[in-house]
Design an enzyme around this catalytic site. Structure first.
Site, PDB file in Angstrom:
ATOM      1  N   CYS A  78      -4.463   6.646   1.761  1.00  0.00           N
ATOM      2  CA  CYS A  78      -3.562   7.242   2.747  1.00  0.00           C
ATOM      3  C   CYS A  78      -2.136   7.181   2.197  1.00  0.00           C
ATOM      4  O   CYS A  78      -1.665   6.119   1.783  1.00  0.00           O
ATOM      5  CB  CYS A  78      -3.677   6.449   4.043  1.00  0.00           C
ATOM      6  SG  CYS A  78      -2.328   6.669   5.191  1.00  0.00           S
ATOM      7  N   HIS A  80       0.533   7.345   3.764  1.00  0.00           N
ATOM      8  CA  HIS A  80       1.474   6.688   4.664  1.00  0.00           C
ATOM      9  C   HIS A  80       1.479   5.174   4.526  1.00  0.00           C
ATOM     10  O   HIS A  80       2.516   4.540   4.736  1.00  0.00           O
ATOM     11  CB  HIS A  80       1.154   7.057   6.120  1.00  0.00           C
ATOM     12  CG  HIS A  80       1.279   8.523   6.378  1.00  0.00           C
ATOM     13  ND1 HIS A  80       0.419   9.207   7.213  1.00  0.00           N
ATOM     14  CD2 HIS A  80       2.132   9.450   5.886  1.00  0.00           C
ATOM     15  CE1 HIS A  80       0.758  10.479   7.239  1.00  0.00           C
ATOM     16  NE2 HIS A  80       1.784  10.656   6.437  1.00  0.00           N
ATOM     17  N   HIS A 147     -10.650   5.471   8.195  1.00  0.00           N
ATOM     18  CA  HIS A 147      -9.340   5.153   7.642  1.00  0.00           C
ATOM     19  C   HIS A 147      -8.990   3.679   7.859  1.00  0.00           C
ATOM     20  O   HIS A 147      -8.907   3.227   9.004  1.00  0.00           O
ATOM     21  CB  HIS A 147      -8.273   6.043   8.292  1.00  0.00           C
ATOM     22  CG  HIS A 147      -8.409   7.474   7.904  1.00  0.00           C
ATOM     23  ND1 HIS A 147      -7.498   8.097   7.088  1.00  0.00           N
ATOM     24  CD2 HIS A 147      -9.359   8.408   8.197  1.00  0.00           C
ATOM     25  CE1 HIS A 147      -7.861   9.355   6.902  1.00  0.00           C
ATOM     26  NE2 HIS A 147      -8.991   9.570   7.570  1.00  0.00           N
ATOM     27  N   CYS A 149      -6.202   2.320   7.459  1.00  0.00           N
ATOM     28  CA  CYS A 149      -4.899   2.177   8.116  1.00  0.00           C
ATOM     29  C   CYS A 149      -5.055   2.152   9.638  1.00  0.00           C
ATOM     30  O   CYS A 149      -4.189   1.627  10.341  1.00  0.00           O
ATOM     31  CB  CYS A 149      -3.926   3.272   7.681  1.00  0.00           C
ATOM     32  SG  CYS A 149      -4.484   4.947   8.014  1.00  0.00           S
TER      33      CYS A 149
END
Length: 189
Positions: A78, A80, A147, A149
């Site tokens: 990811c 971010h 994910h 995250c």
């Protein structure tokens, strides 16, 4: 510009210090270099191109029926949070005189996945690349991923899966073609 492994290693050393760790303690002495090597591997898609991956593996064929490569495992980071997302891609296309070597679809998925990504862009990049290479009448890509995250931090939702799709050409224009694809990959009843 790509950082050298030594520069990346030094950056990881600084991260350890920033976390309050002692990078000179026994368990962490080699961690900065190991982390640098891992990150270079996990992001090696930046050093690849569509042309290099395809490498001429486009073959004449009379088939104009749907070709699907399903359940292609993928691992990405990811952009971010630099945390992994893991899942699978389903890629289909409707050829117009040329078919792509089977392994090339999986290699294209890997090339784009091995870059810092968001899943929405990854899905689009794969679809656009298959369209560009094959000149297909239509391309469809569905990605399902989990994910870290979202699982390890933030909302900490362990059972969530993100699904994204891109439909081009015949897959966008024909609900029957799109429905056939979704049924074949088990995403529609």
């Amino acid at each position: 510009m790509t950082l050298s492994r030594n520069a990346l290693s030094e950056s990881y050393r600084e991260i350890l210090i920033g976390l309050g760790e002692n990078p000179d303690r026994e368990g962490l002495q080699d961690t900065p270099m190991r982390a640098a090597k891992a990150m270079q591997y996990l992001c090696h898609g930046y050093q690849q191109s569509v042309e290099e991956i395809v490498n001429g593996a486009l073959f004449s064929s009379d088939t104009d029926e749907m070709i699907i490569v399903a359940d292609i495992e993928l691992y990405s980071l990811c952009e971010h949070h630099l945390l992994p997302f893991i899942g699978k891609a389903h890629v289909a296309y409707m050829p117009t005189g040329k078919v792509l070597g089977l392994s090339k679809i999986a290699r294209l998925v890997d090339m784009f996945a091995r870059r810092l990504q968001i899943q929405e862009n990854l899905t689009r990049q794969i679809a656009d690349a298959v369209q560009q290479v094959t000149g297909a009448a239509g391309v469809a890509v569905v990605i399902e991923a989990r994910h870290m995250c979202m699982m390890m931090r933030g909302v900490e939702k362990q059972n969530s899966t993100m699904n994204t799709s891109v439909m081009l050409g015949a897959f966008r224009d024909s609900s029957n073609t799109r429905q056939e694809f979704l049924q074949l990959i088990g995403r529609s009843k």
